[in-house]
Scaffold this active site. Structure first.
Site, mmCIF file in Angstrom:
data_model
loop_
_atom_site.group_PDB
_atom_site.id
_atom_site.type_symbol
_atom_site.label_atom_id
_atom_site.label_comp_id
_atom_site.label_asym_id
_atom_site.label_seq_id
_atom_site.Cartn_x
_atom_site.Cartn_y
_atom_site.Cartn_z
ATOM 1 N N LYS A 46 7.168 3.139 -7.534
ATOM 2 C CA LYS A 46 7.117 2.791 -6.555
ATOM 3 C C LYS A 46 6.584 1.090 -7.609
ATOM 4 O O LYS A 46 6.530 1.088 -7.883
ATOM 5 C CB LYS A 46 5.478 3.054 -5.271
ATOM 6 C CG LYS A 46 4.231 2.935 -6.022
ATOM 7 C CD LYS A 46 3.522 3.543 -5.360
ATOM 8 C CE LYS A 46 2.338 3.720 -6.069
ATOM 9 N NZ LYS A 46 0.760 4.059 -5.808
ATOM 10 N N ARG A 137 -6.280 6.667 5.342
ATOM 11 C CA ARG A 137 -5.211 5.799 5.340
ATOM 12 C C ARG A 137 -3.584 6.702 6.037
ATOM 13 O O ARG A 137 -4.025 6.594 6.995
ATOM 14 C CB ARG A 137 -5.002 5.492 4.084
ATOM 15 C CG ARG A 137 -3.839 4.146 3.293
ATOM 16 C CD ARG A 137 -3.699 3.566 1.776
ATOM 17 N NE ARG A 137 -3.493 4.548 1.182
ATOM 18 C CZ ARG A 137 -2.540 4.301 0.123
ATOM 19 N NH1 ARG A 137 -3.361 3.619 -0.781
ATOM 20 N NH2 ARG A 137 -2.469 5.695 -0.707
ATOM 21 N N TYR A 259 -5.202 -30.577 -12.278
ATOM 22 C CA TYR A 259 -5.395 -30.829 -10.783
ATOM 23 C C TYR A 259 -6.881 -31.446 -10.997
ATOM 24 O O TYR A 259 -7.751 -29.770 -11.166
ATOM 25 C CB TYR A 259 -4.990 -29.838 -10.236
ATOM 26 C CG TYR A 259 -3.708 -30.265 -10.132
ATOM 27 C CD1 TYR A 259 -3.248 -30.832 -8.839
ATOM 28 C CD2 TYR A 259 -2.846 -29.072 -10.020
ATOM 29 C CE1 TYR A 259 -1.931 -31.117 -9.153
ATOM 30 C CE2 TYR A 259 -1.359 -29.090 -10.194
ATOM 31 C CZ TYR A 259 -1.196 -29.944 -9.361
ATOM 32 O OH TYR A 259 0.562 -30.297 -8.849
ATOM 33 N N MET A 307 1.173 -24.207 -10.277
ATOM 34 C CA MET A 307 2.310 -22.963 -9.726
ATOM 35 C C MET A 307 2.860 -23.127 -10.965
ATOM 36 O O MET A 307 3.952 -21.495 -11.142
ATOM 37 C CB MET A 307 2.900 -23.794 -8.875
ATOM 38 C CG MET A 307 3.901 -23.102 -8.004
ATOM 39 S SD MET A 307 4.437 -24.032 -6.200
ATOM 40 C CE MET A 307 4.095 -24.057 -5.750
HETATM 41 C C1 LIG Z 1 0.559 4.733 -5.534
HETATM 42 C C2 LIG Z 1 0.431 6.439 -5.654
HETATM 43 C C3 LIG Z 1 0.285 7.222 -7.105
HETATM 44 C C4 LIG Z 1 -0.158 7.060 -7.713
HETATM 45 O O1 LIG Z 1 -1.388 6.538 -8.555
HETATM 46 P P1 LIG Z 1 -2.019 5.273 -9.708
HETATM 47 O O2 LIG Z 1 -3.555 5.580 -9.458
HETATM 48 O O3 LIG Z 1 -1.336 4.482 -10.309
HETATM 49 O O4 LIG Z 1 -1.410 6.727 -10.876
HETATM 50 C C5 LIG Z 1 -0.208 8.588 -6.423
HETATM 51 N N1 LIG Z 1 0.002 9.014 -5.324
HETATM 52 C C6 LIG Z 1 0.193 8.280 -4.590
HETATM 53 C C7 LIG Z 1 0.065 8.750 -2.623
HETATM 54 C C8 LIG Z 1 0.109 7.033 -4.557
HETATM 55 O O5 LIG Z 1 0.519 6.449 -3.478
#
Ligand SMILES: *Cc1c(COP(=O)(O)O)cnc(C)c1O
Length: 367
Positions: A46, A137, A259, A307
């Site tokens: 992801k 969640r 700055y 920046m």
């Molecule tokens: C992001 C995520 C993971 C991976 O978690 P890590 O700690 O980065 O390995 C696993 N399961 C779900 C549902 C996630 O959202």
């Protein structure tokens, strides 16, 4: 011999800030995680593979023994399919209006966190029922779980869907309560007549430290790119950020820099300007503590992170065109992503997923 995977060498010809992603490090980390996992390993890619490039990380992980892929949105899963990745993929965070039809067409498994999602699953969907085991969640609340399992079993019996998995996610290192609830929920699913092929709960931290939470499949994201939330040192950082020196100036003791004049030279010194700043993902709050590797030694950031640029206090021999390593795996004395996260009071995850579009990206390894 010139080591092509030495980020300092890879960066030498660069004219701008540059991100080097080392897929051999991803492969190494995958092998470590595969060796720890009691069941199979899902490579979670992801957020563009935690900022490292989803397709490259996915290929490297599959090549090194991962057998599943995981993403949040369907769009990310479609990108993996378009790149030719054929492994099972689970997408687990989608609004009711998401393009579930495309997901089913492309053989993408879908998490179902409740009855509303179940109701919009297209015919032929392969689903992973998602239960909340203590984060409040994502996933079905405990009191909804039995009803969701019954409805899913009815849809399955009617030939509309297949329940391929039961999944949840851990809130932190204290896994005992969540583990117990997850086992109970898996039993409730079986009691409803479901026969999920994979139960999965653990992410990177539990993969490394809580084998009792592994079940059939573990889902690792951070670990693939060398982030170890448990603070161990068996994983390798897969990303290096470098920047070339643009200008060098000598200044007298007392000279204010940047700055708000937030920093003053405490001695006659040399300042080097680097074209990398918070628009590129350097967290501004890290400024007072941050360092880079330049000329073989650690150099403090002088003053605010701007920046687009930072000033560092460099050695007297520093020249325009020299390459500073902002962060890397840490094997050559450079700061790591974890160092930057510590200086900024955040997680390494936030640093690598927050890098800007401006640095040139370069991928090494992975053959
Ligand atoms: C992001 C995520 C993971 C991976 O978690 P890590 O700690 O980065 O390995 C696993 N399961 C779900 C549902 C996630 O959202």
């Amino acid at each position: 011999m010139i080591l092509l995977n030495d980020p300092r060498v890879a960066a030498r010809r660069s004219a701008a800030a540059r991100i080097v992603v080392d897929l051999d490090a991803v492969a190494h980390n995958t092998r470590v995680l595969v060796a720890r996992a009691r069941g199979e390993l899902m490579a979670v890619v992801k957020a563009d593979g935690f900022g490292h490039g989803a397709v490259g990380v996915a290929r490297a992980a599959i090549g090194a023994g991962a057998s599943w892929l995981g993403v949040t949105g369907i769009g990310e899963a479609l990108e993996l399919r378009a790149a030719g990745l054929g492994a099972p993929v689970v997408s687990w965070l989608n609004p009711l209006a998401a393009d579930f039809a495309s997901a089913v067409r492309e053989d993408i498994d879908l998490a179902v966190p409740g009855l509303s999602h179940l109701a919009v699953m297209p015919a032929g969907a392969r689903v992973h029922l998602q239960v909340d085991t203590g984060m409040a969640r994502d996933g079905a609340a405990p009191q909804e779980w039995a009803g969701l399992c019954r409805a899913a079993r009815e849809a399955e019996a009617a030939g509309r869907i297949v329940v391929a998995g039961v999944m949840s996610h851990l809130a932190g290192p204290d896994t005992a309560g969540a583990l117990r609830r997850f086992r109970e929920c898996a039993d409730v699913a079986r009691g409803a007549g479901l026969r999920p092929a994979v139960c999965h709960l653990a992410a990177t931290a539990a993969t490394l430290t809580a084998p009792e939470a592994h079940f059939d499949l573990v889902r690792a994201g951070a670990g693939l790119v060398g982030i170890d939330p448990t603070g161990g040192n068996v994983l390798r950082g897969a990303m290096t950020l470098t920047a070339p020196v643009v200008e060098v100036r000598r200044v007298a003791a007392g000279t204010p820099v940047g700055y708000d004049h937030a920093w003053r030279a405490t001695r006659d010194t040399t300042l080097a300007l680097l074209p990398v700043g918070y628009a590129d993902g350097l967290p501004r709050p890290a400024g007072p503590h941050a360092e880079v590797l330049l000329g073989g030694r650690r150099c403090r950031v002088a003053g605010r992170i701007s920046m687009d640029q930072i000033v560092v206090e460099a050695g007297a021999g520093c020249r325009p065109g020299d390459i500073a390593v902002v962060f890397g795996p840490g094997r050559h004395g450079e700061p790591t992503v974890a160092d930057w996260a510590g200086w900024a009071g955040t997680l390494p995850h936030e640093i690598v997923t927050g890098l800007g579009a401006r640095p040139h990206r370069h991928v090494i390894g992975g053959n």
